[in-house]
Design an enzyme around this catalytic site. Structure first.
Site, short mmCIF file in Angstrom:
data_model
loop_
_atom_site.label_atom_id
_atom_site.label_comp_id
_atom_site.label_asym_id
_atom_site.label_seq_id
_atom_site.Cartn_x
_atom_site.Cartn_y
_atom_site.Cartn_z
N VAL A 500 -1.52 77.93 -43.62
CA VAL A 500 -2.15 76.68 -44.03
C VAL A 500 -3.41 76.92 -44.87
CG1 VAL A 500 -1.23 75.45 -42.06
CG2 VAL A 500 -3.47 76.51 -41.88
N GLU A 501 -3.86 75.88 -45.56
CA GLU A 501 -5.01 75.91 -46.46
C GLU A 501 -4.88 77.02 -47.50
OE1 GLU A 501 -8.99 75.44 -45.13
OE2 GLU A 501 -8.44 74.17 -43.46
N GLY A 502 -3.68 77.18 -48.04
CA GLY A 502 -3.43 78.20 -49.04
C GLY A 502 -2.75 79.40 -48.41
#
Length: 822
Positions: A500-502
């Site tokens: 998540v988040e990249g």
């Protein structure tokens, strides 16, 4: 020999000037003075004159602007503008969004360590510490992770109420809007503590305080939006989520196909200008329970209702859950960690322009808004979660390895287990230093674009390694899920944090070096901007200043890299004490090597460098580990240079340096232009690679720290939930360590006597009876051994269930229906 002396003098002075980065005029003056002195001391007059002529030919055209600008700079500027890679709007926004802090010094090749040391020690405010000691501690006591992850697949209602009532969702909301107004450091400490006991709870609290409506409204919202939504977000009347990722745009967020068409529509009984939205989002945390949805979409105005621009660009909006056409509520199941996550969909959903975050003025500025806020959220939530899990793992697994015995010996005494324990301790020490450094950067008011990606990537990667080593040491204790298992859910959660988040693969190969090489470099971005100035004279003058500054910078780094390689970075000025000075020297060396390799890569590859992801990833690893090692040294200094922490610091630094050399080696051996790779190798590693992985002796020291009560172990566990309550099996195991250590001499005495005796008792209690009767142990020592047996049983036991308890509710309903039909 006298003939060679003037040329040797020129070379030596040039090398010294380059090493110390002296100005060109200073170098020329010193060189001329040195030549005269050599002549007077007996050097060949002819050779001295020839050397002086060469010095003049090389320096005068560079020193005289009337010659340099038209004959040298102008042609180079023309060539530069031709090879300058075009920057997309997306790349331009990303480069301009962040600020440059300590990472810029690391890219300089000559870090000014005062800059790092003068950063204030991260310190919590009184209200933040009180919140940690009060509501956070109480919330941790309420956590029953088995009930959350297996029985309910959700937080219990009383926990939701507690979180809202105590404003956990409003930690970042300013106090004037009813929030807690915590600093980034306070936010980090709360998430870290919650993550030490439950990844579900930390995710639930972390997301509203990371990228989401509150953060975006604080920075860009209209006053009306702030006044309405921020108090409701602070006290939990609104539960937020943010929809960015969709089936066709994950890491490539700028390609989102979700769209909104400007049109007229009805809103609250009035006919207004707004946007009709069509969107399909997935993986959205808190979506199933959210009442306020943030949404990223591409905005179009085909009829020119609000202006002449048809494709307005990425825009952000707020959708109340009950907006007609919004489909939300279904859940995804992320690796059985069961935090609230699911899709959001909608077709022809109308909202007025007043629901755009920032109003109509911020239409089309969504990407800029996201990039600026992503760097803040990415700096805190996931690194803090990794820190909480790793620190708790180090404490509990260290205690478990002392308690659990095989072949009559604590398993932590076996060298194979020691290696894993050392990795856990070293990684936990590193993660906590790195996570705190990135949170402190945000707390200082920075927008740490590059450090945030470094922190997110490396904290979550090392967190996964800690989870893996924890499972290996625990063995059967780790793989059997149940209320007694403190590690299994963390193992399942590790890939979630990686993703998540990249996604980490993309973060490493595209973002860290790709962004850092331009944003952090002392000259590249300046050159790019100066080459695009509209005024021709100003463009030439600025480009000239930046270009020759860059050339001197490159020469200096080549000299410094070679010198540090020859001396193994054992000489030279460096800060620190007698213990850490060697580490600072090593980082000076690799800073120069990074700057040299980065410059060469950008010069030879230009715009193609962004497609050389393996090279970018390896150079990014060098920058990352330089930043990590700096964070470790800063932590050590901030904590007063505690001698008991030195094994943890040494393991972590040696590990970072080993990774730096591996990455540099891989980058140079695979450099696209092979002869240049060979030349760089000779400058960076003139005597070959020297760095070694942490030694067995050092691993033994780190493992011993984790398995014994001591100050270093206590410091490592500061900020995690170790209270030994019923629902915290890890905290109970950790609390047993001192008791176990005190009982070990009695246990050894008893077992030795038992081995040399001829008693017939086979069960433990009967053996104790005979031990007391035979005088091997006293009655008090018997109680001590009984208590040791009890805590050992609690530490090593696993759960078992009636088979029906493990069947899904759907299966049971189907079975009941079948029995009813029969």
């Amino acid at each position: 020999m006298s003939i060679a002396i003037p040329f040797i003098v020129l070379l030596v002075v040039g090398v010294i000037a380059a090493y110390h980065r002296l100005r060109l005029a200073v170098w020329v003056a010193i060189s001329a003075t040195a030549l005269v002195a050599a002549w007077l001391l007996g050097a060949s007059p002819v050779a001295s004159i020839v050397a002086g002529v060469l010095l003049a030919l090389a320096s005068l055209p560079l020193l005289i602007p009337a010659i340099r600008l038209p004959l040298i700079t102008a042609p180079l500027l023309k060539f530069y503008t031709k090879i300058l890679p075009p920057l997309s709007e997306t790349e331009r926004v990303a480069l301009e969004a962040g600020t440059v802090g300590w990472e810029g010094e690391l890219f300089s090749g000559k870090p000014d360590w005062k800059v790092l040391h003068e950063q204030p020690k991260p310190t919590l405010r009184e209200d933040e510490q009180a919140f940690l000691d009060g509501p956070v501690e109480e919330l941790c006591r309420m956590v029953d992770d088995w009930d959350i992850t297996h029985v309910r697949a959700d937080l219990p209602p009383e926990m939701w109420d507690f979180i809202k009532k105590n404003k956990f969702f409003g930690m970042i909301v300013p106090k004037e809007y009813g929030g807690l107004g915590f600093t980034a450091l306070g936010n980090h400490k709360v998430i870290q503590k919650l993550a030490s006991v439950s990844s579900v709870v930390s995710s639930t609290v972390g997301v509203p305080n990371s990228l989401g409506p509150a953060e975006l409204l604080m920075h860009y919202g209209t006053q009306e939006q702030k006044d309405h939504y921020l108090p409701r977000l602070a006290d939990g009347r609104e539960v937020p989520c943010f929809g960015l990722t969709g089936p066709w745009a994950g890491s490539d967020a700028t390609s989102i196909p979700d769209f909104g068409i400007v049109c007229m529509g009805d809103w609250n009984g009035a006919r207004v200008v707004g946007v009709k939205l069509t969107f399909d989002k997935r993986y959205i945390t808190l979506a199933p329970v959210a009442s306020l949805i943030g949404l990223a979409f591409r905005m179009y105005d085909p009829d020119g209702i609000i202006g002449d621009k048809k494709d307005i660009g990425i825009t952000l909006a707020l959708l109340p859950r009950d907006t007609p056409g919004v489909e939300v509520g279904r859940r995804a199941m992320p690796l059985n960690c069961t935090f609230q996550n699911g899709p959001i969909r909608g077709m022809d959903v109308f909202i007025p322009l007043s629901q755009l975050i920032g109003g109509e003025a911020y239409a089309g500025k969504g990407w800029q808004m996201l990039v600026e806020c992503l760097s803040i959220g990415r700096s805190i939530t996931l690194p803090s979660s990794a820190s909480g899990g790793a620190k708790m793992g180090a404490r509990v697994v260290g205690a478990y390895a002392r308690i659990r015995k095989q072949f009559g010996l604590s398993i932590g005494r076996f060298e194979g287990v020691e290696e894993a324990l050392a990795r856990i301790g070293g990684h936990a020490y590193t993660i906590s230093a790195l996570a705190e450094a990135s949170a402190a950067a945000v707390a200082r008011g920075e927008l740490p674009a590059v450090p945030s990606t470094i922190s997110k990537y490396h904290c979550t990667e090392m967190g996964r390694e800690v989870a893996r080593d924890t499972m290996d040491i625990l063995g059967g204790k780790g793989i059997i899920l149940g209320p007694r298992n403190f590690a299994g859910r963390n193992w399942q959660a590790a890939p979630i944090m990686i993703t998540v988040e990249g996604a980490n693969i993309m973060t490493r190969s595209l973002m860290i070096f790709g962004q850092g090489a331009i944003l952090c470099h002392p000259w590249v971005l300046k050159e790019m901007k100066s080459a695009m100035l509209p005024d021709e004279r100003e463009r030439l003058r600025e480009f000239d200043r930046n270009l020759f500054g860059h050339i001197g910078f490159a020469i200096s780094n080549a000299v410094r890299s070679f010198w540090f390689g020859l001396t193994a970075a054992t000489v030279g000025r460096a800060p620190g004490d007698t213990y850490t000075r060697r580490y600072y020297r090593k980082l000076n060396r690799y800073s120069a090597a990074l700057a040299l390799c980065a410059d060469t890569s950008m010069l030879l590859l230009g715009g193609k460098l962004k497609f050389k992801e393996s090279l970018s990833g390896r150079l990014g690893d060098v920058l990352s580990n330089l930043y990590i090692a700096s964070s470790l040294l800063k932590r050590y200094e901030d904590e007063g240079r505690p001698a008991t922490d030195q094994p943890l610091l040494a393991w972590s630094i040696h590990n970072a340096v080993y990774k730096i050399e591996n990455s540099l080696s891989s980058a140079l051996r695979n450099f696209p232009v092979r002869p240049v790779g060979w030349l760089l190798w000779s400058l960076v590693f003139p005597l070959g690679r020297r760095a070694q992985y942490p030694s067995d002796r050092l691993c033994h020291k780190v493992a011993s720290l984790l398995m014994s009560p001591n100050e270093a172990r206590d410091r490592l566990g500061v900020g995690v939930f170790t209270t030994p309550c019923e629902n915290n099996p890890g905290g109970r195991i950790d609390s047993y360590l001192s008791q176990v250590v005190l009982a070990e001499p009695v246990e050894r005495k008893f077992l030795k006597a038992l081995k040399n005796s001829d008693i017939e008792a086979l069960d433990f209690r009967s053996q104790l009876d005979e031990g007391v009767a035979e005088g091997w142990i006293t009655a008090e020592e018997r109680k001590q051994l009984e208590a040791l047996r009890e805590v050992t049983i609690d530490a090593i036991s696993v759960d078992d269930f009636d088979p029906e308890e493990l069947r899904s509710a759907g299966y049971r309903r189907e079975a009941d229906s079948g029995r009813a039909a029969a």
